[in-house]
Design a protein around this motif. Sequence first.
Motif, mmCIF file in Angstrom:
data_model
loop_
_atom_site.group_PDB
_atom_site.id
_atom_site.type_symbol
_atom_site.label_atom_id
_atom_site.label_comp_id
_atom_site.label_asym_id
_atom_site.label_seq_id
_atom_site.Cartn_x
_atom_site.Cartn_y
_atom_site.Cartn_z
ATOM 1 N N LEU A 312 0.824 -1.206 0.000
ATOM 2 C CA LEU A 312 0.000 0.000 0.000
ATOM 3 C C LEU A 312 0.860 1.259 0.000
ATOM 4 O O LEU A 312 1.994 1.271 0.479
ATOM 5 C CB LEU A 312 -0.908 0.012 1.233
ATOM 6 C CG LEU A 312 -1.862 -1.175 1.399
ATOM 7 C CD1 LEU A 312 -2.681 -1.009 2.673
ATOM 8 C CD2 LEU A 312 -2.773 -1.314 0.187
ATOM 9 N N LEU A 313 0.273 2.333 -0.503
ATOM 10 C CA LEU A 313 0.960 3.631 -0.516
ATOM 11 C C LEU A 313 1.104 4.192 0.891
ATOM 12 O O LEU A 313 2.100 4.847 1.217
ATOM 13 C CB LEU A 313 0.192 4.626 -1.389
ATOM 14 C CG LEU A 313 0.184 4.325 -2.889
ATOM 15 C CD1 LEU A 313 -0.851 5.173 -3.612
ATOM 16 C CD2 LEU A 313 1.574 4.560 -3.492
ATOM 17 N N GLY A 352 -2.309 -4.189 -3.915
ATOM 18 C CA GLY A 352 -2.279 -2.897 -3.244
ATOM 19 C C GLY A 352 -2.126 -1.724 -4.198
ATOM 20 O O GLY A 352 -1.649 -1.872 -5.326
ATOM 21 N N ASP A 353 -2.507 -0.522 -3.730
ATOM 22 C CA ASP A 353 -2.421 0.655 -4.595
ATOM 23 C C ASP A 353 -0.983 1.023 -4.934
ATOM 24 O O ASP A 353 -0.708 1.542 -6.021
ATOM 25 C CB ASP A 353 -3.175 1.854 -3.997
ATOM 26 C CG ASP A 353 -2.824 2.143 -2.545
ATOM 27 O OD1 ASP A 353 -1.874 1.539 -2.012
ATOM 28 O OD2 ASP A 353 -3.523 2.986 -1.933
ATOM 29 N N GLN A 381 -6.843 -4.670 -7.565
ATOM 30 C CA GLN A 381 -7.819 -4.685 -6.475
ATOM 31 C C GLN A 381 -7.994 -3.332 -5.794
ATOM 32 O O GLN A 381 -9.108 -2.942 -5.467
ATOM 33 C CB GLN A 381 -7.409 -5.748 -5.450
ATOM 34 C CG GLN A 381 -8.532 -6.198 -4.543
ATOM 35 C CD GLN A 381 -8.223 -7.529 -3.896
ATOM 36 O OE1 GLN A 381 -7.928 -8.512 -4.567
ATOM 37 N NE2 GLN A 381 -8.287 -7.580 -2.580
ATOM 38 N N ILE A 382 -6.896 -2.613 -5.558
ATOM 39 C CA ILE A 382 -6.973 -1.307 -4.897
ATOM 40 C C ILE A 382 -6.181 -0.320 -5.753
ATOM 41 O O ILE A 382 -4.967 -0.463 -5.927
ATOM 42 C CB ILE A 382 -6.392 -1.357 -3.470
ATOM 43 C CG1 ILE A 382 -7.082 -2.453 -2.651
ATOM 44 C CG2 ILE A 382 -6.536 -0.006 -2.777
ATOM 45 C CD1 ILE A 382 -6.166 -3.160 -1.695
ATOM 46 N N ILE A 383 -6.892 0.651 -6.292
ATOM 47 C CA ILE A 383 -6.273 1.611 -7.217
ATOM 48 C C ILE A 383 -6.400 3.018 -6.632
ATOM 49 O O ILE A 383 -7.484 3.427 -6.197
ATOM 50 C CB ILE A 383 -6.958 1.572 -8.604
ATOM 51 C CG1 ILE A 383 -7.033 0.132 -9.142
ATOM 52 C CG2 ILE A 383 -6.230 2.486 -9.583
ATOM 53 C CD1 ILE A 383 -5.716 -0.513 -9.435
ATOM 54 N N SER A 384 -5.309 3.743 -6.635
ATOM 55 C CA SER A 384 -5.360 5.147 -6.228
ATOM 56 C C SER A 384 -6.129 5.947 -7.278
ATOM 57 O O SER A 384 -6.021 5.666 -8.475
ATOM 58 C CB SER A 384 -3.941 5.702 -6.099
ATOM 59 O OG SER A 384 -3.953 7.108 -5.977
#
Length: 544
Positions: A312-313, A352-353, A381-384
């Motif tokens: 993650l970021l 993760g982003d 799955q998780i995009i900023s």
Amino acid sequence: MKTFPIIIFLFCLTIISCSPQTKVDLIVYHAQVYTVDSAFSTAHAFAVKDGKFIAIGSDEEIQRKYKAIEKIDAQGKAIYPGFYDAHAHLFDEAELMDQVDLNGTDSFEEVIQRVKNYQQKNPGKTWLIGGGWDQNRWKDKTFPTKDLLDKAFPDIPVYLIRVDYHAAVANSKALEWAKLTSIPIIRGGVVGGTNDTPNGLLIDNAMDLVNKTIPVPSEKEYLRMLKRTQDSLLSVGLTSIVDAGLSKERLDLLKKYYREGQLKIRDYAMILGNPQNIKLFIDQGFYETDRFEIKGFKLLADGALGSRGACLLAHYHDAPTHGFLLHSPQEYEAMIKQIAESKFQANTHAIGDSANRIILDIYGKYLHNNGDRRWRIEHAQIISPADFDKFRKYQIIPSVQPTHATSDMYWAQDRLGEERMKGAYAYKHLLKEYGKLALGSDFPVEHFNPLYGFHAAVARVDKKGYPSHGFQMQDAISREDALKGMTIWAAYSCFQEKKRGSIEVGKDADFVILEKDILKIPNEQLRNVKTERTVIAGETVFKR
């Protein structure tokens, strides 16, 4: 004189009506055929010869023009192109069917009881291996360790894989086999424990320390396992799958099985991406037969959200960690550069982003003016918010698994927090950016039934119908788009849209007959629809 044209007309009509019928292998009629062609048109009948569709039209037209060895009266039922799972793991599913099924367990104590029951039924096993546990389902949501396993199984190695295949717990006997007596530093992985003593928990790359010591089934055993798994896949209408990341040894086995005609389901296999495999397979070039293809690499950028291995970021909402990449950005760039200089496809697991941003940006660097490469992000799955448009800008295919959303929704916000959830499982947003979605299941992480994914994509609820108003409904997709995602768009993501994925003249005669029309029935009925018949290349490979 006026009667002469009438006579000529009647004569011509007689000639036409008496003209010989073309012989074909199969006619299907009295159906509601969803062709999934560019116009999403429908028909009622079609003819098949030599494994291809040769005509599509009305009942009267097809039966007048063609004579078949076999005829199928569909009795008004709906017919679709054969379903295509765009992201799956055939060997993992096959192995799990021979192991302890831990899906749905509500505590680690229940996990141990299932392993005990399995051992009683399989007393000859030298290792006890299982998969499917998820600590997020348990009252005590902490990761399991070896302590309870050691008490229950002091004399036999036990290795139990988390539902996402990105974490595992092993007992002391398994750690002893792996000679894992201290806690090493692992790039892209974690060995759990304290005071330099492993506690049995292994995350991502650390799993390889034990994996490599587990006995491998023989070729004969693998074939038995794969054929049994194939039967299950065919029974739910799957005619093609993408095998997402295989070793050279497993690819060689599949080549042999397909060459011998042992397997029927079509398999687009991705090579497990590492520097050695990339060089070896690029030098060898594409491998392509009618049922089995090797044309792409599968890289792994990060782990899974449920085991906090997704990169993650910013740190997790419920833990002081960002997760991690499984390799360095420089290593990913080196591998992707090699792929870019070849004709092979790049496909990268990114949850993760941060992982998505890194891979999207590296892709973009090498996809600029680089033609029709159809590189994919697996899961996405998780995009900023700042990164969604990169799928359009660089023409990157989002390959997603809708049942992940309805499985993870119970705890995903605990991991991400409310704000990041807006860019999670955002299938409609991704569809808007790229224009297509490749839909899969990620089996055995999720169930292999494609209708479960179809249901999750359009209704955004789980098998219990929860939540009643749907999960993040702004990202639900239409039924038409969901069907495209598991047929023509999945085929497109593998460069196969000209030969399968729709019911059109000249294409492979892969199709499925369902008992109910999934484009019309209520949402709550979708998961229970049964497959009546599955056909590959005109051959019935499953019939209820």
